[in-house]
Each structure stands twice: as structure tokens, then as C-alpha cells.
Design a protein around this motif. Structure first.
Motif, PDB file in Angstrom:
ATOM      1  N   LYS A 209       0.829  -1.205   0.000  1.00 31.14           N
ATOM      2  CA  LYS A 209       0.000   0.000   0.000  1.00 31.14           C
ATOM      3  C   LYS A 209       0.868   1.262   0.000  1.00 31.14           C
ATOM      4  O   LYS A 209       1.925   1.300   0.631  1.00 31.14           O
ATOM      5  N   TRP A 210       0.392   2.303  -0.708  1.00 28.97           N
ATOM      6  CA  TRP A 210       1.166   3.533  -0.850  1.00 28.97           C
ATOM      7  C   TRP A 210       1.557   4.120   0.498  1.00 28.97           C
ATOM      8  O   TRP A 210       2.657   4.662   0.658  1.00 28.97           O
ATOM      9  N   GLU A 211       0.680   4.001   1.472  1.00 26.11           N
ATOM     10  CA  GLU A 211       0.923   4.612   2.774  1.00 26.11           C
ATOM     11  C   GLU A 211       2.103   3.970   3.516  1.00 26.11           C
ATOM     12  O   GLU A 211       2.651   4.555   4.453  1.00 26.11           O
ATOM     13  N   TRP A 213       5.010   3.315   2.199  1.00 19.29           N
ATOM     14  CA  TRP A 213       6.280   3.816   1.671  1.00 19.29           C
ATOM     15  C   TRP A 213       6.692   5.070   2.438  1.00 19.29           C
ATOM     16  O   TRP A 213       5.865   5.959   2.697  1.00 19.29           O
ATOM     17  N   ASP A 216       6.501   9.968  -0.187  1.00 18.92           N
ATOM     18  CA  ASP A 216       5.156  10.258  -0.679  1.00 18.92           C
ATOM     19  C   ASP A 216       5.247  10.374  -2.196  1.00 18.92           C
ATOM     20  O   ASP A 216       5.760  11.352  -2.738  1.00 18.92           O
ATOM     21  N   VAL A 217       4.757   9.345  -2.882  1.00 19.33           N
ATOM     22  CA  VAL A 217       4.896   9.312  -4.334  1.00 19.33           C
ATOM     23  C   VAL A 217       4.177  10.490  -5.001  1.00 19.33           C
ATOM     24  O   VAL A 217       4.533  10.922  -6.090  1.00 19.33           O
ATOM     25  N   ARG A 218       3.190  11.061  -4.308  1.00 17.39           N
ATOM     26  CA  ARG A 218       2.467  12.213  -4.869  1.00 17.39           C
ATOM     27  C   ARG A 218       3.381  13.419  -5.036  1.00 17.39           C
ATOM     28  O   ARG A 218       3.126  14.286  -5.884  1.00 17.39           O
ATOM     29  N   LEU A 229       3.099   2.675 -12.658  1.00 16.35           N
ATOM     30  CA  LEU A 229       2.841   2.299 -11.271  1.00 16.35           C
ATOM     31  C   LEU A 229       2.018   1.017 -11.153  1.00 16.35           C
ATOM     32  O   LEU A 229       1.247   0.665 -12.047  1.00 16.35           O
ATOM     33  N   PRO A 250      -1.639  -1.876  -3.821  1.00 14.40           N
ATOM     34  CA  PRO A 250      -2.672  -0.827  -3.793  1.00 14.40           C
ATOM     35  C   PRO A 250      -3.725  -1.115  -4.860  1.00 14.40           C
ATOM     36  O   PRO A 250      -3.384  -1.308  -6.031  1.00 14.40           O
ATOM     37  N   SER A 255      -5.813   3.905  -5.493  1.00 17.65           N
ATOM     38  CA  SER A 255      -4.855   4.823  -6.112  1.00 17.65           C
ATOM     39  C   SER A 255      -5.559   6.034  -6.706  1.00 17.65           C
ATOM     40  O   SER A 255      -5.049   7.161  -6.645  1.00 17.65           O
ATOM     41  N   TYR A 258      -6.098   8.160  -3.834  1.00 19.06           N
ATOM     42  CA  TYR A 258      -4.826   8.616  -3.278  1.00 19.06           C
ATOM     43  C   TYR A 258      -4.226   9.747  -4.113  1.00 19.06           C
ATOM     44  O   TYR A 258      -3.649  10.692  -3.579  1.00 19.06           O
TER      45      TYR A 258
END
Length: 308
Positions: A209-211, A213, A216-218, A229, A250, A255, A258
Motif C-alpha cells: 500500500k502507498w501509505e 512507503w 510520498d509518491v504524490r 505504477l 494498492p 490509487s 490517493y
């Protein structure tokens, strides 16, 4: 012997012209070519009797990988060595005429390294193909059969990578491995930040899940031109009877939420890849694909080329 007909001669000239135009498209610019989009087991998947595979009307999809095309030294570099490695190398060679310069591995799940077997003496018996790998990945290959035989017979030559350390892969590309959380049973997992002559890209087919990492990929997307991705599953419950907490990718619908704060321009940079056979994004006319486009995101397609 009968003389060749005018129509046959024209046909030959047209075919030769088409082949020349395919290669010339890559002759003056370097970039990234997508050579597969499916999850590790491909599409359709072995022994799948569900509609997602039984009703397949388009050609099968190869396992996710990409090729970095370097027009300066007339070589290409594969991102991951999939079970479809022979077809993927042929695909790139047919379209570019270039030779294989090396392979960069993201991690030790079957769809991402098992294609190395085709470099052994049972197949092409390659000589010192450079394989770029992180420390645990390098150790896994060097100390476990049958992969250690590729090392001892000098079919491959492992080049060590370090997380967040940028290196010059070729005249056209700088690479920075970025370590990400994933199921790291045998190796760490990385994505690759790729800097080309004019543009850059992130290749990240697998992550939890992105959270999870630490980055912050954003915040990375605005600095990129393309972001390939993890899009393994579109939504929860795609695998009845399986605990999806054990394979915590994710979901694409997660996504979408997100990345909702990104600008329209930045959303368009995202191209989902690595689709499980249950993921409706594999189906060209699916509602999932239409909805994804409505929200401003894209999917990676086999054979697409983006100049970098």
C-alpha cells in the motif's frame, strides 16, 4: 524462371519500407518501450476457468517489463527478466535492431527474474550479460541454484546497486533505484527512477500500500514525465477465497483516491501496469478502463514507446 510480377515487386518494396520505418522511429531518440503489462503469471493465467480468461478475445498479454532504448550506443536494457524474456527480446530487436546491453531487476518474485534461465547453456548460453541487482537480490542469485550456475559459468555478470544511489547505465540513461515496501521473502524490492536525455520516468510495478512507503509518491509525480505504477488489482475481492492482505498491492480504486489531489496534467503522467488476470483494466472495452480514463489516468500498453 518466370519474371517477377510488378505487383509482387511493389509488395516487397512496401514491406521493406515498413520495416525501415519501424526501425527509423527509434534511430534518433532514446526512450522507454513497454514490453509487457500482466502480473507475474501472465494473461490468460494457468488453469483459469473464469470468464476473465475463458472469454479472452484479444491476444494474450506478456508479463510486465520495459526496455530502455538507447539510440546513442544502439543497445537496450530490460527492466526485469520475465518468463516471456525470449519474446520480449525479439520484440525489441525486431523494432530497433539493437542488442541487449543488460537487465535491471526489481525483486525476486517469479515474474521479475525467472527469465534469466534463458541466458543459461540450455538456451542461448550467453556471455557475461550484465544483471543489475540490489544486495539481497545479488546474494539470492549467487548462492542459490540454478541461478548460481549462471554466475559460475559466466552467463551473467552481476552489477551491484544501492538504494537512492544514481549511476550511469549508458550514454543516454541515469538510473536511481528506489527501495519500496513489498513482500521481500528473498530480496528487497525497488522501482527505478530513470533520467533520459530530455525527460524522466519512474518504473514501479510492485509495491505494498502507498501509505507504507516512507516517500510520498504524490510529491514525486510533478518531477516526472511518466510514472508506470503498480495496478495489480482494480478492487478488493477479485480473488474469492484468497486473503488479499497477504498480497497487499494498492487497489487501483485506492490509487485513484490517493492521487485525487494531483493536477490534471500530473494525473495523466500515471500509467498503471502489472495487471492481474482478474483486473478488468486488461479488457479493452471494460467499464473499469472507461472509468479510469474519466478520472484522468492511463494504463500502459504493450509496445508503446515514450521518448525520454
Amino acid at each position: 524462371m518466370k519474371p517477377l510480377s510488378i505487383s509482387f515487386i511493389l509488395y516487397i518494396l512496401i514491406i521493406q519500407g515498413c520495416n525501415s520505418s519501424i526501425k527509423s522511429a527509434f534511430s534518433n531518440e532514446s526512450g522507454i518501450m513497454i514490453t509487457g503489462v500482466a502480473q507475474d503469471a501472465g494473461y490468460p493465467q494457468l488453469d483459469c476457468e473464469k470468464d476473465c480468461c475463458k472469454s479472452l478475445t484479444t491476444k494474450q498479454k506478456m508479463v510486465s517489463s520495459a526496455a530502455l532504448i538507447d539510440s546513442k550506443n544502439k543497445q537496450f536494457y530490460l527492466l526485469d527478466a520475465t518468463p516471456d524474456l525470449p519474446l520480449q527480446i525479439k520484440m525489441v530487436k525486431d523494432q530497433t535492431g539493437y542488442s541487449l546491453g543488460g537487465i535491471l531487476l526489481t525483486h525476486a518474485h517469479i515474474g521479475h527474474y525467472s527469465g534469466l534461465m534463458y541466458l543459461g547453456r540450455e538456451s542461448v548460453n550467453a556471455s557475461k550479460v550484465k544483471v543489475y541487482a540490489m544486495p539481497r537480490m545479488k546474494e539470492f542469485l549467487a548462492e542459490n541454484g540454478p541461478w548460481e550456475m549462471l554466475v559460475s559459468l559466466k552467463n551473467i555478470e552481476i552489477v551491484s546497486l544501492r538504494a537512492d544511489s544514481t549511476f550511469q547505465l549508458s550514454p543516454s540513461f541515469l538510473i536511481q533505484p528506489k527501495k519500496v515496501p513489498h513482500r521481500d521473502e528473498y530480496s528487497e524490492t525497488v522501482g527505478f527512477w530513470i533520467t533520459g536525455p530530455n525527460k524522466n520516468a519512474l518504473y514501479l510495478p510492485d509495491i505494498d500500500k502507498w501509505e507504507k512507503w516512507t516517500e510520498d509518491v504524490r510529491l514525486l509525480i510533478p518531477r516526472l514525465d511518466y510514472a508506470y505504477l503498480d495496478g495489480s488489482f482494480f478492487m478488493e475481492n477479485e480473488l474469492p477465497g484468497r486473503n488479499m492482505n497477504e498480497i497487499p498491492h494498492p487497489f487501483v480504486i485506492e490509487s485513484i483516491e490517493y492521487f485525487s489531489s494531483l493536477s490534471t496534467t500530473d494525473k495523466e503522467k500515471i500509467r498503471f501496469i502489472h495487471f492481474n488476470h482478474t483486473n478488468d483494466l486488461l479488457r479493452a472495452e471494460s467499464k473499469a478502463k472507461a472509468n479510469l480514463n474519466t478520472f484522468g489516468f492511463n494504463i500502459a500498453e504493450e509496445g508503446e514507446f515514450k521518448a525520454l
